[in-house]
Motif scaffolding. Structure first.
Motif, PDB file in Angstrom:
ATOM      1  N   HIS A 112       0.844  -1.200   0.000  1.00 13.99           N
ATOM      2  CA  HIS A 112       0.000   0.000   0.000  1.00 13.99           C
ATOM      3  C   HIS A 112       0.878   1.249   0.000  1.00 13.99           C
ATOM      4  O   HIS A 112       1.836   1.334   0.770  1.00 13.99           O
ATOM      5  CB  HIS A 112      -0.891  -0.047   1.245  1.00 13.99           C
ATOM      6  CG  HIS A 112      -1.578   1.247   1.559  1.00 13.99           C
ATOM      7  ND1 HIS A 112      -2.297   1.955   0.625  1.00 13.99           N
ATOM      8  CD2 HIS A 112      -1.665   1.969   2.704  1.00 13.99           C
ATOM      9  CE1 HIS A 112      -2.780   3.043   1.193  1.00 13.99           C
ATOM     10  NE2 HIS A 112      -2.402   3.088   2.449  1.00 13.99           N
ATOM     11  N   HIS A 114       1.064   5.799  -0.663  1.00 12.68           N
ATOM     12  CA  HIS A 114       0.429   7.125  -0.754  1.00 12.68           C
ATOM     13  C   HIS A 114       1.275   7.990  -1.682  1.00 12.68           C
ATOM     14  O   HIS A 114       1.778   9.017  -1.267  1.00 12.68           O
ATOM     15  CB  HIS A 114       0.431   7.847   0.599  1.00 12.68           C
ATOM     16  CG  HIS A 114      -0.337   7.222   1.702  1.00 12.68           C
ATOM     17  ND1 HIS A 114      -0.162   7.609   3.018  1.00 12.68           N
ATOM     18  CD2 HIS A 114      -1.284   6.268   1.708  1.00 12.68           C
ATOM     19  CE1 HIS A 114      -0.973   6.900   3.798  1.00 12.68           C
ATOM     20  NE2 HIS A 114      -1.659   6.076   3.032  1.00 12.68           N
ATOM     21  N   HIS A 175      -7.071   8.481  -1.173  1.00 12.32           N
ATOM     22  CA  HIS A 175      -6.144   7.884  -0.213  1.00 12.32           C
ATOM     23  C   HIS A 175      -4.873   7.371  -0.890  1.00 12.32           C
ATOM     24  O   HIS A 175      -3.789   7.864  -0.610  1.00 12.32           O
ATOM     25  CB  HIS A 175      -6.902   6.754   0.520  1.00 12.32           C
ATOM     26  CG  HIS A 175      -6.116   6.018   1.544  1.00 12.32           C
ATOM     27  ND1 HIS A 175      -6.653   5.020   2.327  1.00 12.32           N
ATOM     28  CD2 HIS A 175      -4.825   6.103   1.926  1.00 12.32           C
ATOM     29  CE1 HIS A 175      -5.735   4.540   3.136  1.00 12.32           C
ATOM     30  NE2 HIS A 175      -4.609   5.187   2.901  1.00 12.32           N
TER      31      HIS A 175
HETATM   32 ZN   LIG Z   1      -2.870   4.599   3.743  1.00  8.62          ZN
END
Ligand SMILES: [Zn+2]
Length: 254
Positions: A112, A114, A175
Motif C-alpha cells: 500500500h 500514498h 487515499h
Molecule cells: Zn494509507
C-alpha cells in the motif's frame, strides 16, 4: 524507540520465514529507493510461510530504508503480536492488511502506498484510464474502495474485502494505491505498473493536448496478454533488484 542496531538478538527463525522476511525488507527498500514512500506511513505485509494466520509488517516509526528482515513485526489476523518486538504496530496497517490476507488465501503480500500520482488519480471521478500499456494491465481488473477516514476500525475490513473482491489491485479513493500479490515479487511488479500508470495519467492530463485512451477492446486484449503467464510477474527481475540493493546497502538482509 530503540535504534535498529540496538534491537534484541533474534531467535532462530525457520528458513522459509527468513526468506520471506528478506524479500519483504527488500521490497520496503525498493519502495524507498524508487521514491514511493510517505515517511513511515503506509505499509507492506507478507504472510508467514506455513502460518496462514500470521503476517509480517513494518516496525512502525522506521523509515522504509531502515527496515531489516529481523525488525519486521509478526502479528496475527486478530492483531495480536505473535512474537515480542521492540516496535509498535501501525493500527491502520493491521486493519487494511489483515482484511485482505484473511479474505484472500491466494494472496501472500499486500503493498500500500500514498504516492502523489496514486493519490491524485484516486481522487479522479473516472479513476484509472487506459492510456499506456502499464495502465491497460489493470483494465477491468482494478477495484475501488471509497474513503471512510483513517482505517482504524476493524468494521471497515468487511467493506475492504468486498471492494477488492477477486482482484489484485485496488484504488483507495482519496487515499492511495493497494496491490495484492501472490508473492512479494508479484506485489512489487503490480505496484510498479500501477504507480507508473498513475504517473502517466497525471502527466498526460497536465499537457495541453487532448488525451486519447485506448479503445476498451484493445485495453482488454492487452490486459489478457499481460495476465497470461502472470505467475512470472516480478520474478525475472527480482534477483537483479536485490543485487541493485546490495550495491547500495545490503543491511535489509540483517
Ligand atoms: Zn494509507
Amino acid at each position: 524507540m530503540p535504534s535498529v542496531t540496538k534491537m534484541k538478538p533474534r531467535k532462530k527463525i525457520p528458513a522459509a520465514e527468513w526468506e520471506a522476511r528478506v524479500d519483504l525488507a527488500a521490497c520496503y527498500r525498493l519502495v524507498a529507493q524508487y521514491g514511493m514512500t510517505d515517511l513511515a506511513l503506509t505499509h507492506i505485509s507478507a504472510r508467514v510461510p506455513g502460518h496462514a494466520d500470521h503476517f509480517l509488517l513494518n516496525p512502525y516509526g522506521l523509515l522504509f530504508d531502515e527496515i531489516t528482515a529481523s525488525s519486521l513485526v509478526k502479528i496475527d489476523l486478530d492483531g495480536s503480536v505473535v512474537e515480542e518486538s521492540d516496535f509498535e504496530v501501525n493500527r491502520a496497517g493491521y486493519v487494511i492488511h489483515s482484511a485482505i490476507l484473511a479474505a484472500r488465501p491466494d494472496v501472500s503480500c499486500v503493498l500500500h502506498t500514498h504516492t502523489i500520482a496514486g493519490m491524485a488519480v484516486s481522487a479522479q471521478a473516472e479513476g484509472l484510464l487506459p492510456l499506456a500499456q502499464c495502465s491497460m494491465r489493470f483494465h477491468n481488473r482494478l477495484a475501488y474502495h471509497d474513503f471512510e477516514g483513517i482505517s482504524l476500525d476493524t468494521d471497515e475490513r468487511s467493506r475492504l474485502q468486498a471492494s477488492l473482491g477477486d482482484k489484485y489491485a485496488m484504488m483507495l479513493r482519496n487515499h492511495g494505491l493497494l496491490v495484492a500479490g501472490r508473492s512479494v515479487q508479484e506485489a512489487w511488479s503490480l505496484n510498479w505498473s500501477l504507480e507508473r500508470a498513475c504517473q502517466v495519467q497525471v502527466a498526460a492530463q497536465g499537457s495541453s493536448t487532448k488525451v486519447v485512451p485506448a479503445p476498451a477492446e484493445v485495453a482488454e486484449h492487452t490486459a489478457q496478454q499481460m495476465w497470461r503467464g502472470n505467475d512470472l510477474a516480478g520474478k525475472r527481475e527480482w534477483p537483479s533488484l536485490l543485487r541493485q540493493l546490495d550495491k547500495v546497502d545490503p543491511s535489509y538482509r540483517e
